[in-house]
Design an enzyme around this catalytic site. Structure first.
Site, PDB file in Angstrom:
ATOM      1  N   CYS A  29      -9.730   1.731   5.939  1.00 13.01           N
ATOM      2  CA  CYS A  29      -9.279   2.036   4.579  1.00 13.01           C
ATOM      3  C   CYS A  29      -9.030   0.710   3.863  1.00 13.01           C
ATOM      4  CB  CYS A  29      -7.974   2.827   4.648  1.00 13.01           C
ATOM      5  SG  CYS A  29      -6.683   1.871   5.485  1.00 13.01           S
ATOM      6  N   GLU A 143       6.188   2.217  10.335  1.00  9.14           N
ATOM      7  CA  GLU A 143       6.242   2.506   8.896  1.00  9.14           C
ATOM      8  C   GLU A 143       7.533   3.233   8.541  1.00  9.14           C
ATOM      9  OE1 GLU A 143       2.835   4.585   7.162  1.00  9.14           O
ATOM     10  OE2 GLU A 143       4.172   5.407   5.636  1.00  9.14           O
TER      11      GLU A 143
END
Ligand code: 2E6
Ligand code: F3S
Length: 333
Positions: A29, A143
């Site tokens: 990505c 995260e």
């Protein structure tokens, strides 16, 4: 890191050849591309070693390749000598980690994906406006630790449907909103959100959900392939949340079997017995060359050229951290 193209010629059943379907989009990505290039450019600009806190992205091949080029991966800032160059991974870090790095005078370069930074900013904004925040995500994931660390007193983690039972009781008049990790299963997250609305009638929805475009696109593509393939091979590492979700999504979409592998040689020949169509995809942290290796490996089991099954085109590109952009490349610290 080079990513050679794959042959996309179509093989049909009529030839008697067993088929490979390649989900598209798959692989890198924009956030991963930026993070990997950040380490490469930092090595070019400063020379080795460049320290990286945690894995820059959750992929063994990427980490091993960068380590060979001179990156040193550490678990935390206290393992990094004072004044060294230190890159923060794509998954983001909490303000406490920024502060620890500043205290040791590290020259930090932040490779946090801008879409993770967006969630950090939402946490700060809603916390400032007096909200309690239900963060849907996986406990212990970097995260989630970074995002929750923006406002630890008002962020409450929900890991899966069962996690709802561990939430505190919120007063009816309290402001309550949900946010999420960027790499969750869209379907599972919506199930959790529906359940949360049943439990908390004061729960507000965010302006948009936080599951990123790349996660969503890869799940849509693997669903399409899973409708036509008996087996789905997902290339990705075991600690890659988005890659693991692709296995789950493929199974939910009807694939009889799905497995996560880092490398082609990990494919067990028994998985291929009686299979006519194999689907392949890869997580957002996976270089295309590893998919190519799987396609080549399957040839010895009678699987022919690969056909792309495309459900979206991706054109998003994120610019590098300012200090590493080409116009700044001559500057030395
Ligand atoms: C940063 C944020 C989201 O485990 P996860 O899927 O989060 O991470 P990677 O490194 O496998 O994928 C890219 C990424 C980076 N996703
Ligand atoms: Fe960013 Fe999504 Fe990739 S959050 S690093 S674009 S998987």
């Amino acid at each position: 890191m080079s990513t050679p193209a794959i042959s996309t010629a179509t093989t049909t059943d009529a030839t008697g050849t067993k088929k490979i379907l390649l989900a598209s989009p798959r692989g890198y990505c924009a956030g991963v591309d930026r993070a990997v290039e950040t380490v490469e450019r930092a090595l070019e600009k400063y020379g080795a070693p460049v320290y990286v806190r945690k894995e820059i992205v959750h992929n063994k091949y990427v980490v091993d390749t960068l380590a060979k080029a001179g990156a040193i991966f550490v678990d935390d800032t206290d393992e990094v000598p004072p004044n060294a160059h230190l890159v923060f991974s794509a998954h983001g870090v909490s303000p406490a980690v920024h502060a620890a790095a500043a205290e040791r005078n590290h020259d930090t370069i932040d490779a946090t994906c801008p879409l993770v930074t967006k969630v950090h900013n939402e946490v700060k904004r809603f916390a400032k406006s007096g909200y309690h925040i239900i963060l849907i995500g996986h406990e212990g994931h970097e995260e989630v630790e970074g995002t929750a660390g923006e406002a630890p007193d008002v962020v409450h983690l929900v890991d899966g449907l069962e996690g709802i039972n561990t939430l505190p009781e919120f007063l009816h008049e309290e402001k309550l909103i949900w946010l999420s990790q960027t790499t969750l299963s869209v379907d599972e997250t919506m199930e959790i959100v529906d359940k949360l609305h049943e439990v908390y009638d004061n729960l507000e929805n965010p302006p948009s959900d936080d599951i990123c475009y790349a996660t969503q696109n890869r799940q849509v593509a693997v669903k399409k392939v899973a409708e036509q393939a008996e087996l789905i091979i997902v290339v990705g590492s075991q600690n890659s949340s988005n890659s693991k979700r692709l296995v789950e999504v493929a199974l939910d979409a009807g694939a009889a079997h799905s497995y996560l592998v880092d490398y082609a040689h990990q494919i067990d020949p028994a998985w291929l017995e009686g299979v006519n169509t194999v689907g392949i995809t890869s997580g957002a942290s996976v270089p295309e060359i590893l998919v190519q290796h799987v396609v080549e490996h399957l040839a010895q089991f009678g699987f022919g050229d690969a056909e792309e099954v495309t459900t979206a085109q991706e054109k998003i590109v994120f610019s590098l951290p300012r200090v590493l952009r080409p116009s700044d490349r001559t500057q030395k610290r």
